[in-house]
Design an enzyme around this catalytic site. Structure first.
Site, PDB file in Angstrom:
ATOM      1  N   TYR B 153       0.878  -1.171   0.000  1.00 57.97           N
ATOM      2  CA  TYR B 153       0.000   0.000   0.000  1.00 57.97           C
ATOM      3  C   TYR B 153       0.915   1.220   0.000  1.00 57.97           C
ATOM      4  CZ  TYR B 153      -3.304   3.501   1.787  1.00 57.97           C
ATOM      5  OH  TYR B 153      -4.060   4.628   1.973  1.00 57.97           O
ATOM      6  N   ASP B 192      -2.257  -1.348  -3.936  1.00 55.02           N
ATOM      7  CA  ASP B 192      -2.663   0.032  -4.230  1.00 55.02           C
ATOM      8  C   ASP B 192      -1.385   0.830  -4.378  1.00 55.02           C
ATOM      9  OD1 ASP B 192      -3.437   2.650  -4.270  1.00 55.02           O
ATOM     10  OD2 ASP B 192      -4.644   2.564  -2.436  1.00 55.02           O
ATOM     11  N   ASN B 194      -1.068   3.682  -5.669  1.00 53.72           N
ATOM     12  CA  ASN B 194      -1.351   5.109  -5.466  1.00 53.72           C
ATOM     13  C   ASN B 194      -0.788   6.000  -6.564  1.00 53.72           C
ATOM     14  OD1 ASN B 194      -2.993   6.530  -3.645  1.00 53.72           O
ATOM     15  ND2 ASN B 194      -1.942   5.583  -1.904  1.00 53.72           N
TER      16      ASN B 194
END
Lengths: 309, 309
Positions: B153, B192, B194
DNA sequence: CGTTGAATG
DNA sequence: CATTGAACG
C-alpha cells in the site's frame, strides 16, 4: 486514496438531499410521534421547559422539533446544544421572537446553551458578571418583569472527578450570581445542574458516592445553593413530589440499557427563590419523551403574577 | 451528563448483540449479493486478488466475507486494513492456512496490509530489508517457489502534496527492494500503488496534474519502476487491455457520486517481472464489486509453471 | 453508547 | 463522503 481530488467534483450537480426518516413505531432512539398526553397549560400559567438535548443537531434528527411544536412552551431552555454558532432557522422567529445562544468559545462542538422565548425579556446576560469561568457557553440569564431566569449547564466533575475542583469554583460563582440577582427580583434557576441531590434522586446511590454528580462535595454545594442568604431557594420538583423516585429521574445513560431498567438520575431542576414558590403551579417530568437525548425535558408551570395567591 | 457511572452497569446482563443486515437490493454501499458472474479460474491457474478494503472492519459490514467466499482466490492481498492487530478469525485457517498481517505501529487505525494464502510461502518479510521507512504496515513480501510476491500500500502524497517527498523516498526503497528480489526470482508487485500512470488511467487528467497520484513526479517514478535493470517490469492489466479506459479504473472517490459518473482512477496494479509475463493468463477488474470500499478488487490469473509456454 | 471534531484518504 | 481514534459525557 483520494485526498484532494476536488478537481473531480468541479462542475457536478449537487446530490439529492437525503431525507432522514424516523421509524413509525417509536423506539428508544427517537422522541414520541404521538403527543396526545400533553395537556394544555393551566389557565393563567406560563410554561417553561428545560431540556439537555445532548447535541441539538442530533436531537433534530430524532424528533426535537416535533416535540417543541407539540409542547409549545412559552420559554424553552436548552443545554448541551453543542452548537458552534446560533442555529438561526431552528425555531421560527414568529413562534419564538426572542432567541438567545451561548456557544462555547473554549472548545468546539462542546457544551452550549440556548433560550427561546415568546416573552420579551428586559435584559439578557451571557456568563457571569464578575467571573470569566464560563468560557464554554454554559450560562444565560434573562430578566423578566417579575423574575430572573437563570438557565445553566453546570460543568460535569468528569471521569475520576478530574474537574471537580473547577466544578466547585463554578458553584461558588453561581451562588454569588444568584445572590446578586435576588437583590432585585426572585430567581428561577433551571437547567442541567449535574447533581443528584439526595439518595432518592438516583437509582443506585450506594455505588455512586465517588461518581461525578453524586459526590459529597457536589451534593453539599447544592445544599448550600438552596440556602440563600435572604430567603431559601426551593427545589420545586422535590417540593411538589417529595416521594418520587424513578419518576423523578431526568437522565438515563446510554450504556447498559439504563432507560429500560429505570437506572436513572435526577440532574435537571427548577429551583425558585422562596418568594416565587406560591406561583409554582406544577413541575412535570416529561420522561415519556426520552429518545432525542440521554436527558428528558422538565417543565414548570408558573402562575402569572396577578393570578398568584 | 454521565462520565463514569460504571457503577450503574455493574451486574447487568450484556445487551443482545446487534445484527447488521445488508439491504436485499444492492446499493452502492454494499458489495453484490449475487456473484454468479464469477467464473471458475482457467485450468492450471492460480488466482491472486489485490483489494484496498478501506478498513477491513467496515468492509466486513458491507459484504467483504461473502465476496471472498465467492471469489475464493488462492492468494488474497489486502491494503488499508486499518487493523491494529491481526484479525485472527476473519477468514478460516482451513481456507487460508497462511495468514500475514502487517499493522501500522506509527499511527493507530491507519494503513495496514494483510495476505491470505492457500499456498505455503517459503519465506515472509515485513517492510524493507534495508530501509525503516515502512513503519505504517504497508509492505509484505512472500517468497513462493517460482516468484516473489510484493504486496504493498504505497503512501499517498497527501493533500497539497505534503507527503510527496516521503512518497518519492518510498518509491526509491521499493525499486531497490524489487532489484534485490529479482536477483533470485521474478516478482509479482501488486497492491494500491497510489498512482495513475497515464492520462488514460483516470477520468479527469487535465484537472489533476497537481493532485496526489497524478503528479509528474509520481508518474515518472512509476515509469522508472517499470524499467528495472536486468529486464523490464510489466503493468499486466495495461499490457492485456491497452485501450481500456473507464473499465480500468479501480478507485472511485466517495464524494460527488464518482462511481455513478464513472469518475475514477486506476490505482491498483499487478506489475510482473518480464520473465513472468508468459504465465499471466489474465487480469480482471472486479468493478462490479464496488461497495465495501472506494476501491474494487483486481485479479490476476497466473499459470502454473509447468503449464506455461 | 453516542456525540463531537481532527486527520486521513 | 467515509473511516478512524480521542475526548467527553
Amino acid at each position: 486514496m483520494a485526498v484532494k481530488r476536488a478537481a473531480d467534483t468541479a462542475a457536478e450537480p449537487a446530490a439529492a438531499k437525503k431525507v432522514l426518516m424516523r421509524p413509525a413505531v417509536p423506539t428508544n432512539k427517537t422522541m414520541p410521534t404521538d403527543y396526545s398526553f400533553i395537556e394544555p397549560a393551566p389557565a393563567g400559567c406560563r410554561k417553561i421547559v428545560s431540556f439537555n438535548v445532548n447535541s441539538l443537531a442530533a436531537a433534530c434528527k430524532k424528533g426535537f422539533k416535533e416535540y417543541v411544536a407539540a409542547e409549545d412552551p412559552d420559554i424553552l431552555c436548552l443545554q448541551e446544544t453543542k452548537a458552534n454558532q446560533p442555529m438561526a432557522f431552528l425555531l421560527s422567529k414568529k413562534q419564538y421572537p426572542h432567541q438567545f445562544w451561548h456557544c462555547s468559545r473554549a472548545k468546539k462542538g462542546y457544551s452550549g446553551t440556548a433560550i427561546f422565548s415568546k416573552i420579551k425579556p428586559l435584559r439578557s446576560q451571557y456568563g457571569f458578571e464578575t467571573s470569566t469561568i464560563d468560557d464554554e457557553g454554559r450560562l444565560i440569564t434573562l430578566e423578566f418583569e417579575s423574575f430572573h431566569l437563570v438557565a445553566c449547564y453546570v460543568p460535569n466533575a468528569g471521569e475520576k472527578l478530574v474537574r471537580l475542583d473547577r466544578r466547585m469554583r463554578w458553584d461558588d460563582a453561581m451562588r454569588a450570581h444568584l445572590e446578586e440577582l435576588e437583590k432585585s427580583k426572585p430567581v428561577i434557576y433551571t437547567g442541567d445542574l449535574n447533581v443528584a441531590h439526595c439518595e432518592i434522586d438516583l437509582a443506585r446511590p450506594d455505588s455512586n458516592h465517588r461518581s461525578a454528580g453524586f459526590t459529597d462535595e457536589e451534593r453539599g454545594s447544592f445544599s448550600k445553593t438552596l440556602q440563600g442568604s435572604a430567603f431559601p431557594r426551593i427545589d420545586a420538583f422535590r417540593h411538589l413530589h417529595p416521594d418520587a423516585r424513578a419518576d423523578a429521574y431526568t437522565y438515563f445513560g446510554y450504556r447498559a440499557n439504563c432507560r429500560e431498567k429505570s437506572v436513572g438520575w435526577r440532574l435537571d431542576y427548577f429551583v425558585v427563590s422562596q418568594p416565587l414558590l406560591s406561583r409554582v403551579a406544577g413541575v412535570i417530568n416529561r420522561n415519556q419523551c426520552y429518545g432525542a437525548s440521554d436527558h428528558v425535558p422538565l417543565l414548570l408551570y408558573l402562575r402569572d403574577k396577578d393570578h398568584s395567591a
